[in-house]
Scaffold this active site. Sequence first.
Site, PDB file in Angstrom:
ATOM      1  N   GLY A   1     -12.083  -5.437   3.390  1.00 52.66           N
ATOM      2  CA  GLY A   1     -13.179  -6.516   2.839  1.00 52.66           C
ATOM      3  C   GLY A   1     -14.263  -5.521   3.111  1.00 52.66           C
ATOM      4  O   GLY A   1     -14.570  -4.942   3.767  1.00 52.66           O
TER       5      GLY A   1
ATOM      6  N   MET B   1      -8.282  -3.396   9.616  1.00 53.61           N
ATOM      7  CA  MET B   1      -7.296  -3.868  10.699  1.00 53.61           C
ATOM      8  C   MET B   1      -6.707  -2.828  11.226  1.00 53.61           C
ATOM      9  O   MET B   1      -6.091  -2.834  12.423  1.00 53.61           O
ATOM     10  CB  MET B   1      -6.476  -4.830  10.689  1.00 53.61           C
ATOM     11  CG  MET B   1      -7.159  -6.165  10.135  1.00 53.61           C
ATOM     12  SD  MET B   1      -5.912  -7.594   9.678  1.00 53.61           S
ATOM     13  CE  MET B   1      -5.307  -7.640  11.308  1.00 53.61           C
ATOM     14  N   GLU B   2      -7.240  -1.280  11.054  1.00 57.65           N
ATOM     15  CA  GLU B   2      -6.528  -0.055  11.346  1.00 57.65           C
ATOM     16  C   GLU B   2      -7.375   0.877  11.807  1.00 57.65           C
ATOM     17  O   GLU B   2      -7.109   1.860  12.317  1.00 57.65           O
ATOM     18  CB  GLU B   2      -5.277   0.165  10.408  1.00 57.65           C
ATOM     19  CG  GLU B   2      -4.095  -0.777  10.436  1.00 57.65           C
ATOM     20  CD  GLU B   2      -4.470  -1.848   9.364  1.00 57.65           C
ATOM     21  OE1 GLU B   2      -3.853  -2.852   9.523  1.00 57.65           O
ATOM     22  OE2 GLU B   2      -5.265  -1.508   8.411  1.00 57.65           O
TER      23      GLU B   2
ATOM     24  N   ASP C   1     -11.789  -7.450  -1.283  1.00 52.85           N
ATOM     25  CA  ASP C   1     -12.390  -8.661  -1.555  1.00 52.85           C
ATOM     26  C   ASP C   1     -13.840  -8.399  -0.733  1.00 52.85           C
ATOM     27  O   ASP C   1     -13.914  -7.425   0.024  1.00 52.85           O
ATOM     28  CB  ASP C   1     -11.707  -9.886  -0.958  1.00 52.85           C
ATOM     29  CG  ASP C   1     -11.446  -9.538   0.518  1.00 52.85           C
ATOM     30  OD1 ASP C   1     -11.907 -10.275   1.468  1.00 52.85           O
ATOM     31  OD2 ASP C   1     -10.687  -8.284   0.784  1.00 52.85           O
TER      32      ASP C   1
ATOM     33  N   GLU D   1       0.724  -1.177  -0.144  1.00 51.29           N
ATOM     34  CA  GLU D   1      -0.052   0.073  -0.008  1.00 51.29           C
ATOM     35  C   GLU D   1       0.903   1.159   0.145  1.00 51.29           C
ATOM     36  O   GLU D   1       0.643   2.172  -0.862  1.00 51.29           O
ATOM     37  CB  GLU D   1      -0.974  -0.016   1.285  1.00 51.29           C
ATOM     38  CG  GLU D   1      -2.149  -1.178   1.324  1.00 51.29           C
ATOM     39  CD  GLU D   1      -2.516  -1.415   2.537  1.00 51.29           C
ATOM     40  OE1 GLU D   1      -3.733  -1.754   2.604  1.00 51.29           O
ATOM     41  OE2 GLU D   1      -2.182  -1.068   3.669  1.00 51.29           O
TER      42      GLU D   1
END
Length: 227
Positions: free
Chosen positions: A60, A170-171, A194, A12
């Site tokens: 996601g 996750m962040e 996804d 990223e």
Amino acid sequence: MRIGIIVAMDKELRQLQQLFSDGSVLVQKCGIGKVNAALGAQRMINEFHPDCIISSGCAGGNGDDIEVQDVVVSTETCYHDVYCGMAIDGSTHYGQVQGLPARFAADPYLLSKCEALKMESDRRREGASGGTAFPSLKTGLIVTGDWFVDTREKMREIIGHFPEARAVDMESAAIAHTCYINKVPFISFRVISDVPLRDTNASQYHDFWNTVADRSFQVTRHFVESL
């Protein structure tokens, strides 16, 4: 305006560093997960003193209208893996750290600039051949936890608590949490890599990086240019 952009992973970081050469925009990698995200955000605030922070990267997706390569922009963020029990007055919600907001709202000014960008993106997509030249921007709740969602069962568990969530990462909430404490305006831009409820063994996620990731982060650049 000094703008900080925080990502979790090297891939990223490479995508976004190619897009920004202005010294007023700093792109940094924090590492994966909530603790790394909070530490990275605090370090950026202490050293760079940004006027705002953007969480960028992939996530996601959730929802019938969400597709791979769409961009979800946070109206608010929260944790999907925090539970502090019920307060005496019943005011504590699932996902809330007691004593803090149940959800961390995106900065109103940044969100207004995003809404303008969304309208422009929709207009340009309508005029593009096949409607695929520009990313589709969606706004809504992004939920965060220390879990790479690679099964439909895990995604169903998360969405059971947050059916309105548009993206899972996750962040973002940890960065929003840090920005809230430091009074730094925040918003999250997450490219959908996804859609776990339609995926098998994270195959969409791996295909995303192999085929379309290099076209997926331009919307962050357009947003920064609008500020």
